[in-house]
Enzyme design. Structure first.
Site, PDB file in Angstrom:
ATOM      1  CG  HIS A  80      38.305  34.135  42.587  1.00 41.69           C
ATOM      2  ND1 HIS A  80      37.100  34.253  41.949  1.00 41.69           N
ATOM      3  CD2 HIS A  80      38.610  32.816  42.578  1.00 41.69           C
ATOM      4  CE1 HIS A  80      36.702  33.047  41.558  1.00 41.69           C
ATOM      5  NE2 HIS A  80      37.601  32.158  41.936  1.00 41.69           N
ATOM      6  NE  ARG A 129      35.654  33.709  35.448  1.00 33.20           N
ATOM      7  CZ  ARG A 129      36.926  33.534  35.138  1.00 33.20           C
ATOM      8  NH1 ARG A 129      37.352  33.735  33.917  1.00 33.20           N
ATOM      9  NH2 ARG A 129      37.788  33.157  36.055  1.00 33.20           N
TER      10      ARG A 129
END
Lengths: 238, 574
Positions: free
Chosen positions: B236, B257
């Site tokens: 991740h 994000r």
């Protein structure tokens, strides 16, 4: 640090650690165990504040070791001891079985109703949903039980976590065991015994308020007794 | 050694183990069911740590076919398609069961219907959730239900150290170590479930629960089971960097994000411009993780060896409102996510590979079943966010049903505890020993895996990693484990390192065998996806050696479009 193992006397032992800015209580314990005293026993699992395994009493207050930085505890000596009101197994490790037993005692498991299985329609803005949301994210760490004075006084008192869970179930329109649960909650040893000191709410690392849940349960019970139809709704002021 | 007879033995107590226990318990109240859990019941493992949610097809226009295809594309088409089909067809029923039978209450839309959120890599809004703490809701409810069933016994703070096989090669239960007393016991059962949840903790930085050590993988390996796709480790991109703290690697969710968060290197450059100029930070998880890794390796990292994530330009109030949990997570460590950049970096998250199973959780050993992260094939080369907890609960429930059926009429196992004495001796060997530093060995293993068998791999690095692992294995034999057997953290960590080393060997060998780049597996020396036919990397023990082979993927339900044989990288939650 509180030290005890079966057959020995309890004692306090001092360790020196050189913490960085981000060193947590758990980091310090790991450091001591790996570098200074391999015999030190403590418990942790997820190490990021989700599993509720590393509750302990730090500087006189219940805290989660993994999310408590030493730098937030002030300068000087830090005391660490196991949670109160749980049997100590060794050093900082306590037996959490009483926590589970208290949960079970109030029937803290959802009881499905018979009939067709489908998703209940419960609006995101409904009073039921909001009441449950405010109380549901318990990680079972036991800090509230340790901080509760009534737990020490009355061994039959279910304690804050169990009553908090009971509240979410009594507010859950899908649950089929509410009548039985009221029987337990309204016994001499349950709702009636909370003195509302709020210690549980002060220490909850998830920001839950078991004190509020207990008050709401009493309010629901009274409304039920009086036959007030809007018993469980938020519009009933307290 | 104490011995106990059960009907069903469940090793592990995450979503898979507990669903198995509940299904078996409800199939027949007469079954004696034991659940072995390394920590406290309901608090160990990773199901609890799920933030994102649970993928299930509930309403049109979403469809089972779409969920199948999304999962296959995400997995680079090396998934076992029958497992995926089982996942997508069973997930809606399991989700409803979690709600209506076990009491989960997932988030609703204003009209009272279940809310499903979009997760990247999926063609429809499919992910059911409870805020951003879905795992806590699921695990709390499952744990309560298990506690309310009289025929389920939890063996807390116990760990399986060996599978017990009877003289006919059938699984007869397991050898278990009670960590509190330090005593071993044999739990004999006619059916045993391996559901200990993998866990890539053999990497320097990891996101999963720290109690995990790939124990189930090690047990399966020693018992001679075939494992698949062990090279597929998901990283991740945004794990917290907290110098000197175990908190390092804890996830900051991907939504940051998605909402416009920017990633910058130590030189204040938005480095994604070099790797994926069109999608920038919203590029796929494997690509962002690898790009961050390369920046850091090239010396362009932050002071603490990460990169910066910055969402402050969205406005402090927006960030605090939409990412409450993440803001709090950072604030506990003195970082202000709402008002400035925070250091993050890639973190090892999930093992896609594992024991070869069929859609009814059977393994190659009679009487042994596997489910959840210990099994392989559902996710192929990369796992979609929201498919993890779906997998564990779907297949855990199936395993419970199948095992409850299986034990009816199955003979009592006659495993003699004597056969396990060697395993006890091996596990006890380090106890009370002085010698080398165990934790230095574990650090070295994690560094080696990170540098050579992590986000970027090549033949030379893998060879070096293999040599290092062999050396660490030898030194583990003389590492110090002071103290007695009861509640001895160092001894448990020694056992953890032993399991981590076994899994590391399988990861390295499988990564070496896959001479292509696909999904989570990147080979610098083979940067393209291989030509068809698609294959799965298999590995099993042969005597003390490692047998490795390729197994063609059976495209029973869908074929990749020609251009999709390449790794179709996708965005992934948890």
């Amino acid at each position: 640090m509180f030290r005890w193992s079966p057959g020995a006397d309890e004692r306090w032992q001092e360790y020196a650690v050189e913490p960085g800015a981000d060193t947590t209580v758990l980091d310090a314990l790991v450091d001591v165990q790996r570098g200074q005293d391999p015999g030190l026993a403590f418990r942790y699992a997820c190490r990021v504040g989700m599993c509720g395994s590393c509750g302990m009493v730090v500087n006189g207050r219940e805290r989660w070791a993994c999310r408590t930085r030493l730098s937030t505890l002030g300068r000087g000596r830090i005391t660490v001891r196991p949670l109160y009101h749980f049997p100590v197994l060794r050093d900082l490790v306590v037996d959490m079985a009483p926590f589970t037993a208290r949960m079970r005692a109030v029937g803290a498991a959802f009881a499905p109703s018979d009939g067709e299985r489908r998703y209940a329609r419960i609006g995101s803005g409904s009073g039921e949903r909001q009441d449950i949301d405010a109380a549901i994210e318990c990680i079972g760490c036991g800090l509230c039980v340790s901080a509760c004075t009534m737990v020490a006084h009355n061994s039959r008192f279910p304690g804050p976590a169990a009553l908090n869970r009971a509240f979410t179930l009594q507010r859950d329109s899908r649950d089929a065991a509410q009548s039985e649960r009221w029987g337990v909650l309204l016994s001499d040893d349950a709702l009636a015994r909370c003195h509302g000191q709020g210690n549980c709410t002060d220490v909850c690392p998830m920001g839950l308020a078991p004190t509020r849940s207990i008050i709401r349960l009493r309010q629901m019970a009274t409304a039920r007794l009086l036959g007030v139809s809007r018993s469980g709704q938020r519009s009933v002021a307290f | 050694m104490d011995e106990l007879d059960l009907d069903l033995l469940i090793l592990g107590a995450g979503g898979a183990g507990l669903c198995a226990a509940l299904h078996a318990a409800d199939a027949s109240p007469r079954l004696r069911i034991g659940v072995v859990v390394k920590g406290l019941l309901g608090r160990a493992g990773c199901t609890r740590m799920v933030q994102g949610g649970y993928n299930a097809v509930l309403t049109a226009p979403d469809s089972l076919e779409a969920h199948l295809l999304d999962t296959l594309k995400g997995g680079g088409f090396i998934n076992d398609q029958e497992l995926v089909w089982t996942l997508v067809t069973e997930a809606p029923g399991r989700l409803l069961e979690l709600e209506s039978r076990y009491g989960c209450l997932f988030d609703r839309a204003a009209d009272g219907h279940i809310h499903q959120k979009p997760f990247a890599g999926q063609t429809h809004d499919r992910t059911v959730h409870k805020g951003d703490l879905t795992g806590i809701e699921i695990m709390n409810r499952l744990t309560e239900q298990v506690a309310a069933r009289a025929n389920v016994t939890a063996f807390e703070e116990c760990r399986a150290v060996e599978l017990a096989l009877d003289p006919d090669g059938r699984c007869a239960g397991a050898l278990v170590l009670d960590q509190r007393s330090g005593k071993f016991l044999v739990l004999r059962a006619r059916a045993t479930l391996l559901a200990m949840g993998g866990g890539p903790t053999m990497y320097r930085i990891f996101a999963c629960s720290a109690d995990k050590a790939a124990d189930g993988i090690a047990l399966a390996w020693r018992a001679g089971l075939a494992l698949r796709d062990m090279e597929m480790i998901q990283f991740h991109p945004t794990g917290l960097v907290i110098p000197g703290s175990l908190m390092t690697g804890a996830l900051l969710e991907e939504g940051l994000r998605g909402a416009g968060g920017q990633l910058k290197n130590g030189l204040d450059e938005r480095f994604m411009a070099r790797y994926d100029p069109s999608r920038m930070e919203r590029s796929t998880r494997d690509l962002v993780a690898r790009a961050s890794f390369l920046e850091i390796q090239a010396g362009r990292g932050t002071p603490n060896g990460g990169v910066w994530i910055d969402v402050s330009h969205l406005g402090a109030d927006v960030v605090e409102r939409n990412f409450k949990g993440m803001v709090r997570r950072c604030r506990d460590f003195g970082r202000d996510l709402a008002r400035g950049p925070v250091e993050v970096g890639p973190t090892a998250h999930f093992m896609m590979g594992g024991v070869v199973v069929d859609p009814t959780c059977h393994t190659g050993v009679e009487g042994l079943f596997a489910a959840g992260e210990d099994s392989g094939g559902v996710h192929g080369a990369n796992r979609l966010g929201g498919n993890g907890v779906a997998e564990s609960t779907v297949f855990g429930g199936i395993a419970g049903d199948v095992m409850a059926d299986y034990v009816v009429g199955a003979p009592e196992r006659r495993q003699d505890a004597g056969g396990l004495h060697q395993s006890v001796q091996d596990a006890r060997a380090p106890l009370g020993r002085s010698g080398g530093d165990l934790y230095a060995l574990q650090r070295r293993l994690r560094d080696v895996m990170w540098e050579h068998a992590g986000l970027v791999r090549d033949a030379g690095g893998l060879t070096a990693a293999q040599a290092a692992v062999e050396e660490i294995e030898q030194r583990l034999d003389t590492a110090a484990v002071p103290g007695g057997p009861a509640l001895n953290l160092a001894w448990q960590d020694w056992l953890n390192v032993r399991s981590q080393l076994t899994a590391a060997r399988l990861i390295i060998a499988s990564a070496e065998a896959r001479k292509e780049s696909r999904g989570a597996h990147w080979r610098d020396d083979f940067p393209a996806a291989g030509r068809e036919p698609l294959y799965s990397v298999r590995v099993r023990r042969r005597d003390d050696d490692l047998l490795i082979w390729r197994e063609p993927v059976a495209l029973t339900r869908a074929r990749p479009a020609t251009s999709e044989a390449a790794p179709e990288a996708v965005e992934i939650g948890d």
